[in-house]
Design an enzyme around this catalytic site. Structure first.
Site: not given
Ligand code: RFL
Ligand code: PHB
Length: 401
Positions: A76, A205, A297, A301, A389
């Site tokens: 993108h 957005y 989110p 990042k 971004y």
């Molecule tokens: P995770 O993905 O939470 O993984 C942690 C893992 O640890 C396990 N765990 C354990 N395992 C063993 N023993 C224990 N005691 C444990 N306790 C926990 C868990 O089961 C899990 O598998 O952390 P990690 O790897 O640091 O990754 C981080 C990302 O997942 C997170 O930052 C992103 O998803 C945030 N985020 C976004 N980030 C982006 O860069 N671009 C995006 O577009 C974006 N959109 C988002 C997002 C997060 C969202 N939510 C749900 C908060 C959109 C959403 C809606």
């Molecule tokens: C997504 O596709 O889940 C998404 C994209 C951009 C954001 C947050 C979530 O800022």
């Protein structure tokens, strides 16, 4: 798979940070084991991020985990801002000297990394919850975990907490050593996945007096859409028709503008938070990804910061084991935190500029629109958004002042 009793690096958590760190260490010849509390299907299906920065794509390529991303990821070159009944496109390459982002879901990154790891190691154990880290103040910490009804021990040189915001690894650190800086927000996101083609070929957005909305995508046939809702909202209060009607109202810049509707296949409410734990290291315990920091989110990042932490950490551990150079491990926390705070500031800016505050006055709304106008009219303001971004380059942040 046999269970080793000793490894150089114990990685707790098989989210993107734990899995990517394991691949990078494996390629650098550093021995590690990944322990994950949930099962494989749960980890692979957890709906989360959708946007990858160039530096994340580069690291996945370096890790040998980008074959499918290179085939199926959608580059993108911009995003669209909608506000005050207007549309404004931010063109990334022209504002940043050629940078762009990729749409490739976190679920797919995780599936690719899990498949590689199960194929050629290092060991990855699902259904293996870590209960405690003992001896964190010694040279040989021990990770205590459960697996197949037994309590097991894993000795290691270093324990890496890649276990997310509610993780256990940080509990091994005595109170008062790490400081947590935190902010919560008075609103959440209702997120849906729908079998409907994306309304537009880039992300939208939208600022609106009715609340923020975001139109994202997972593929040419699947949309990912978000609506700002009050904290504590019950997803059941949002039947499909109500969601689509509200998205039309908030995203619609022109009269008669409509999203293509389709069956909603997932629906959940996500609270928002900003949080930074510093330092990210205590002796032989190091934190990475969401275990160390959370961003709302809106700036896309979280996953990218996780990838950036483990890129720094893998290089530091490789230098330590390769030629006994501990300097990168010693500067790990400072190196990561510079980038983390930049991303925290940007994510806070995007969140507070685009969401309707709960107790808002018309003055607050006009200030937000003035800020969005500034981005639309000033090359400098647009470039600031585009640079943040698409991701601040890692290299300058790795240098010491
Ligand atoms: P995770 O993905 O939470 O993984 C942690 C893992 O640890 C396990 N765990 C354990 N395992 C063993 N023993 C224990 N005691 C444990 N306790 C926990 C868990 O089961 C899990 O598998 O952390 P990690 O790897 O640091 O990754 C981080 C990302 O997942 C997170 O930052 C992103 O998803 C945030 N985020 C976004 N980030 C982006 O860069 N671009 C995006 O577009 C974006 N959109 C988002 C997002 C997060 C969202 N939510 C749900 C908060 C959109 C959403 C809606
Ligand atoms: C997504 O596709 O889940 C998404 C994209 C951009 C954001 C947050 C979530 O800022």
């Amino acid at each position: 798979m046999t269970h080793p009793r000793h490894t150089q690096v114990a990685i707790v958590g098989a989210g993107p940070s734990g899995l990517l760190l394991a691949r990078l260490l494996h390629r650098a010849g550093v021995d590690c084991v990944v322990l994950e509390s949930r099962d494989r299907a749960y980890v692979e299906q957890r709906q989360r991020a959708g946007i990858l920065e160039q530096s994340t794509v580069d690291t996945l390529r370096e890790a040998g985990a980008a074959d499918r991303l290179d085939r199926e990821g959608i580059p993108h070159d911009g995003i669209e801002l909608r506000f005050d009944g207007r549309r404004h496109r931010i063109d990334f390459p022209s504002l940043t000297g050629g940078r762009r982002v990729w749409v490739y879901a976190q679920t797919e990154v995780v599936k690719d990394l899990v498949a590689l790891q199960l194929e050629d190691g290092p060991p990855l154990h699902f259904d293996a919850p870590v209960h405690a880290v003992e001896g964190a103040d010694t040279d040989r910490p021990v990770v205590r975990y459960g697996h197949q009804g037994e309590e097991r021990l894993l000795d290691c040189d270093y324990v890496i907490g890649c276990d997310g915001y509610h993780g256990v690894v940080r509990r091994a650190v005595p109170a008062g050593v790490m400081r947590v800086h935190e902010r919560t927000y008075p609103y959440s996101w209702l997120g849906i996945l729908a079998d409907a083609p994306p309304v537009y070929d880039e992300l939208i957005y939208a600022h609106s007096e009715r609340g923020f909305a975001l139109a994202s995508m997972r593929s040419p046939h699947v949309s990912r859409l978000y609506l700002q809702v009050p904290n504590g909202e019950d997803p059941a209060a949002w039947p499909e028709e109500k969601i689509w009607d509200e998205l039309d109202l908030r995203l619609g810049a022109d009269a008669g503008w409509r999203l293509t509707r389709g069956p909603v296949t997932a629906k959940s409410v996500l609270p928002m938070r900003s949080s930074v734990t510093e330092p990210m290291r205590w002796g032989r315990v190091l934190l990475a990804g969401d275990a160390a920091h959370i961003v709302p989110p809106t700036g896309a990042k979280g996953l990218n910061l996780a990838a950036s932490d483990v890129t720094v950490l893998a290089a530091a551990l490789a230098a330590h084991y390769g030629d006994g150079d501990a300097s990168l491990l010693d500067s790990y926390s400072d190196t990561c935190l510079r980038r983390v705070w930049r991303a925290e500031q940007f994510s806070y800016f995007m969140t507070s500029t685009l969401h309707t505050p709960t107790e808002h006055s018309s003055f607050d709304t006009r200030l937000q629109v003035a800020q969005l106008e500034r981005i639309a009219r000033s090359h400098h303001a647009a470039a600031e958004l585009a640079e943040n971004y698409t991701g601040v380059a890692l290299q300058p942040f790795a240098l010491q002042p």
